[in-house]
Design an enzyme around this catalytic site. Structure first.
Site, PDB file in Angstrom:
ATOM      1  N   GLU A  50      15.032  -0.366 -23.267  1.00 34.61           N
ATOM      2  CA  GLU A  50      15.758   0.926 -23.912  1.00 34.61           C
ATOM      3  C   GLU A  50      16.851   0.471 -24.870  1.00 34.61           C
ATOM      4  O   GLU A  50      16.926   1.341 -25.667  1.00 34.61           O
ATOM      5  CB  GLU A  50      16.183   1.928 -22.914  1.00 34.61           C
ATOM      6  CG  GLU A  50      15.005   2.501 -21.994  1.00 34.61           C
ATOM      7  CD  GLU A  50      14.769   1.809 -20.645  1.00 34.61           C
ATOM      8  OE1 GLU A  50      15.028   0.759 -20.471  1.00 34.61           O
ATOM      9  OE2 GLU A  50      14.050   2.308 -19.853  1.00 34.61           O
ATOM     10  N   PHE A 112      16.576   9.926  -6.851  1.00 40.84           N
ATOM     11  CA  PHE A 112      16.050   8.740  -7.228  1.00 40.84           C
ATOM     12  C   PHE A 112      16.332   8.563  -8.603  1.00 40.84           C
ATOM     13  O   PHE A 112      16.196   9.588  -9.510  1.00 40.84           O
ATOM     14  CB  PHE A 112      14.470   8.756  -6.997  1.00 40.84           C
ATOM     15  CG  PHE A 112      13.789   7.630  -7.475  1.00 40.84           C
ATOM     16  CD1 PHE A 112      12.669   7.617  -8.355  1.00 40.84           C
ATOM     17  CD2 PHE A 112      14.078   6.133  -7.002  1.00 40.84           C
ATOM     18  CE1 PHE A 112      11.981   6.552  -9.078  1.00 40.84           C
ATOM     19  CE2 PHE A 112      13.423   5.187  -7.693  1.00 40.84           C
ATOM     20  CZ  PHE A 112      12.362   5.371  -8.625  1.00 40.84           C
ATOM     21  N   GLN A 113      16.646   7.297  -9.332  1.00 39.89           N
ATOM     22  CA  GLN A 113      16.928   7.335 -10.735  1.00 39.89           C
ATOM     23  C   GLN A 113      17.761   8.345 -11.451  1.00 39.89           C
ATOM     24  O   GLN A 113      17.642   8.718 -12.507  1.00 39.89           O
ATOM     25  CB  GLN A 113      15.570   7.335 -11.786  1.00 39.89           C
ATOM     26  CG  GLN A 113      14.653   6.052 -11.304  1.00 39.89           C
ATOM     27  CD  GLN A 113      13.657   5.923 -12.285  1.00 39.89           C
ATOM     28  OE1 GLN A 113      13.105   6.663 -12.924  1.00 39.89           O
ATOM     29  NE2 GLN A 113      13.367   4.574 -12.429  1.00 39.89           N
ATOM     30  N   LYS A 162      14.615  17.251 -15.627  1.00 38.99           N
ATOM     31  CA  LYS A 162      13.164  17.270 -15.881  1.00 38.99           C
ATOM     32  C   LYS A 162      12.657  18.888 -15.589  1.00 38.99           C
ATOM     33  O   LYS A 162      11.732  19.158 -16.245  1.00 38.99           O
ATOM     34  CB  LYS A 162      12.366  16.506 -14.552  1.00 38.99           C
ATOM     35  CG  LYS A 162      11.211  16.351 -14.651  1.00 38.99           C
ATOM     36  CD  LYS A 162      10.739  15.501 -13.575  1.00 38.99           C
ATOM     37  CE  LYS A 162       9.143  14.943 -13.853  1.00 38.99           C
ATOM     38  NZ  LYS A 162       8.527  14.244 -12.870  1.00 38.99           N
ATOM     39  N   MET A 471      29.446 -19.080 -31.773  1.00 40.15           N
ATOM     40  CA  MET A 471      30.806 -18.744 -32.109  1.00 40.15           C
ATOM     41  C   MET A 471      31.867 -18.903 -31.027  1.00 40.15           C
ATOM     42  O   MET A 471      32.900 -19.356 -31.149  1.00 40.15           O
ATOM     43  CB  MET A 471      30.927 -17.003 -32.396  1.00 40.15           C
ATOM     44  CG  MET A 471      32.052 -16.464 -32.927  1.00 40.15           C
ATOM     45  SD  MET A 471      32.712 -17.296 -34.316  1.00 40.15           S
ATOM     46  CE  MET A 471      31.984 -16.512 -35.551  1.00 40.15           C
TER      47      MET A 471
END
Lengths: 564, 163
Positions: A50, A112-113, A162, A471
């Site tokens: 993502e 969940f999630q 959802k 760097m």
């Protein structure tokens, strides 16, 4: 006609002119994907992480000027977007991120999630909305896009549960207009501020224009050119302002700051007026504030008033949208020359050859970029990661057009090079797009080579491979007694084999003499190509003004050869 | 003692706006002395009254950063103007037969109300400006203060001062 929440989102996106979304589906956002599959007018590009979705949306927005759209599911999907969203916030990029959320009854129960993504992104979004009713969706989408693209652009997050996406069929009511009480982006400048600013400009003997990202955001390139040419004022472009003024114009005086050209920093140091256009006096540009531009008054033009006096006290702040402000200013600015001042800068340029590349048989990373610049005639879109290669790309490529350097400035997020390049090419298929990668950053997001292959996104990836976290290694060299702890990579993969594993052509370059032909070969090969340039290790980026220091402490490359 | 400024902000009564403002203060390192928020005559709009410590340049940034928040409608620094400020405090002080009378007298002087009495303590409700609150705390501290709950300052510009 009655639609589900997800369908209303899709219809709203169409109304906003969205034709591409970068995303990765998951449970909470599945109803949206279910609807989206029935909207072929919106191209969905499936990523492998993502973070790539957010950074691709960012690269797309920078290349096109349109709002970049990314989407992810709840929980880990949403949190994976955060780096990309934060980058868009720091660099003022128009972006809308749509995340699924757990169903409304489950919110707040450690479902969940589930993550409180609106809470998490509060400090890194221009605005965010948790949409709790289907009837609120259309308004929320319209507001999100309006906020993202106007004023000082920025990312907006829409979090949609959802059951809101899946549930109740409701009529699609696209609002005719929106007005937000607390949001009124500025337009033209106030007459008094304008006249005070112009007076300073007309009186200045040693003026300098500092052109930043605002010039690109406002599409004010021709106005900037007109102003510079009318009053013969040198233009210094910040990292994010590169491309707003042609690099080969005689008035262009380089890039300022930590790794800017010495002559630019020295010019600022002796200037008596800074005309700051859409730049925010970032600490990489100013160094120690008490010693920055000690002899200069400041005219600061910006669309965001919170930038005035934040870092540098402005003598005259001018609040307004840059293109409009410049158009107001131009008739009032006197036509004049600053012959001595320009000659002084030319002398500085000759005495401090910051862009000189050493003559050597070793393969220098700077050389690769110079070759690329010559071969593409400064016409490519160059996307970089973060680090030494980023600075060299800013220094050695001769950018001629706006939006041709795409780089993570304010946030400095490694890994930007791969997904942002994909987004840029998707947005500008007509342009040649080169992704300049460090071997460190490349490994952070290389999984999205798969996205390039799957969608045939023709980006040429050039890895400046020195086997180090460059760097950071440089800072250890200069400031940490060469204690090179945790900055040498000994487990790098064979990038050519990796390319081959993805079904992409890979070219390894180990010799200076192969560079030009490898670049040409890559450009003649259709589709994505990975070039692995094995460059000299232990190269330092010069000049360098160490953090918290000033131009007086600037370190320049020790040059031992006769070059004059 | 650092300068204190009283800021009045009207905000849209949207989910998360209090969080965003509080987060903004902490992320920018602004010093909140007190923050109080409640609905206005329009239930879709709330008023936040924030007392901030810092000099003028800090205050300028505070006002501008607040203003930048989409849900913030208007921000006014009312410190310089003529304004009415009040705070409410509940203070529970130790009190027994020997001290109760004196405490009641002190409360009367401050026009405070006794809202609870029990054998060993007494709870007093006081409303007033910050200095009045500080003064009564000072007077009661020698008796032994058990608990304090303060609302934080609320303030409105006097009409005569509104442009």
């Amino acid at each position: 006609m009655e639609l589900t929440g997800a369908e209303i989102v899709c219809e709203s996106l169409l109304k906003e002119g969205v034709d591409v979304i970068f995303g990765l589906p998951g449970g909470a956002v599945l109803p949206f994907y279910g609807a989206l599959s029935g909207y072929p007018q919106i191209r969905h590009i499936l990523v492998r992480h993502e973070q790539a979705a957010a950074m691709a949306a960012d690269g797309y927005a920078r290349a096109t000027g349109k709002v970049g759209v990314c989407t992810a599911t709840s929980g880990p999907g949403a949190t994976n977007l955060v780096t990309g969203i934060a980058g868009a916030m720091m660099d003022s990029i128009p972006m809308v991120a749509i995340t699924g959320q757990v169903p409304r009854p489950a919110i707040g129960r450690d479902a969940f999630q589930e993550t409180d993504i609106t809470g998490i992104t509060l400090p890194v979004t221009k605005h965010n909305i948790l949409v709790m009713e289907v009837d609120e969706i259309a308004q929320a989408v319209k507001e999100a896009f309006y906020i993202a693209r106007t004023g000082r652009p920025g990312p907006v997050l829409l979090d949609i549960p959802k059951d809101v996406l899946a549930g109740d069929r409701r009529p699609f009511d696209w609002p005719e207009s929106i007005s937000l009480q607390g949001y009124n982006p500025p337009g033209e400048a106030d007459e008094l501020q304008l006249s005070q600013a112009v007076e300073l400009i007309n009186q200045a003997q040693r003026p300098v224009i500092l052109a930043g990202h605002g010039v690109l955001i406002s599409h004010a390139y021709s106005e900037l050119k007109e102003l510079a040419e009318k009053a013969q004022i040198p233009v210094i472009t910040t990292l994010l302002g590169i491309g707003s003024f042609p690099t080969d114009h005689f008035l262009h005086a380089g890039m300022p700051g930590m790794h800017g050209m010495a002559y630019a920093s020295l010019a600022i140091d002796s200037a008596d007026l800074l005309i700051s256009l859409g730049m925010r006096f970032d600490d990489r540009v100013t160094g120690r504030l008490s010693d920055f531009a000690p002899n200069a008054k400041v005219v600061h033009v910006d669309v965001d008033p919170s930038e005035f006096h934040k870092n540098v006290k402005a003598t005259v702040p001018v609040l307004g949208e840059l293109k409009q402000v410049l158009n107001q200013m131009l008739p009032l600015v006197e036509r004049k020359t600053h012959v001595e001042w320009l000659q002084h800068i030319d002398t500085l340029r000759a005495e401090h050859p910051s862009l000189y590349i050493r003559q050597t048989d070793e393969l220098l990373p700077q050389y690769v970029l110079k070759q690329l610049s010559d071969i593409t005639d400064g016409q490519a879109i160059v996307v970089t990661g973060v680090g030494q290669h980023q600075m060299w790309a800013a220094q050695h490529y001769a950018y001629k057009e706006p939006n041709s350097l795409i780089t993570s400035g304010g946030l400095g997020a490694m890994g930007f090079e791969v997904p942002a390049a994909l987004g840029a090419k998707v947005g500008r298929p007509d342009k040649v797009v080169w992704s300049i990668a460090g071997d460190g950053g490349f490994q952070m997001t290389m999984c999205d080579l798969a996205t390039a292959v799957e969608n045939n996104i023709d980006v040429k990836f050039a890895i400046l491979n020195n086997g180090t976290l460059g760097m950071v290694h440089q800072w250890q060299e200069f400031f940490y007694d060469k204690d090179f702890f945790a900055t040498v990579y000994s487990g790098n993969p064979d990038f050519v084999k990796l390319a081959d594993a993805y079904g992409i052509k890979g070219i390894r370059v180990t010799d200076k003499t192969q560079v030009a032909s490898a670049i040409r070969q890559a450009m003649e090969t259709p589709g994505p190509v990975v070039l692995d340039f094995i460059v000299k290790q232990d190269e330092q980026v010069y000049p360098m003004i160490p953090a918290g220091e000033s131009v007086n402490e600037m370190m320049e490359e020790p040059i031992t050869e006769r070059i004059f | 003692m650092a300068q204190k400024h009283t800021i009045s902000a009207l905000v849209e009564n949207h989910f998360g706006v209090l969080c965003r403002v509080a987060g903004l203060f902490s992320s920018r390192g602004f010093n909140i002395d007190s923050l109080s928020v409640g609905e206005t005559e329009d239930p879709s709009i709330s008023r936040m009254t924030i007392v901030v410590g810092g000099d003028d340049s800090v205050l300028e940034q505070v006002v501008k950063q607040l203003d930048r928040v989409i849900d913030v409608i208007r921000v006014i620094d009312i410190t310089q103007g003529a304004f009415v400020e009040r705070e409410l405090m509940l203070i529970k002080v130790k009190a027994d037969t020997t001290t109760r009378a004196e405490i009641i007298q002190i409360a009367e002087v401050f026009r405070a109300h006794i809202v609870d009495v029990c054998p060993r303590s007494m709870t007093i409700e006081v409303t007033g400006k910050n200095d009045k609150i500080q003064a009564i705390i000072g007077m009661l501290s020698s008796f032994g203060i058990e608990e304090i709950a303060r609302t934080g300052t609320v303030a409105l510009l006097r009409d005569s001062a509104v442009q």
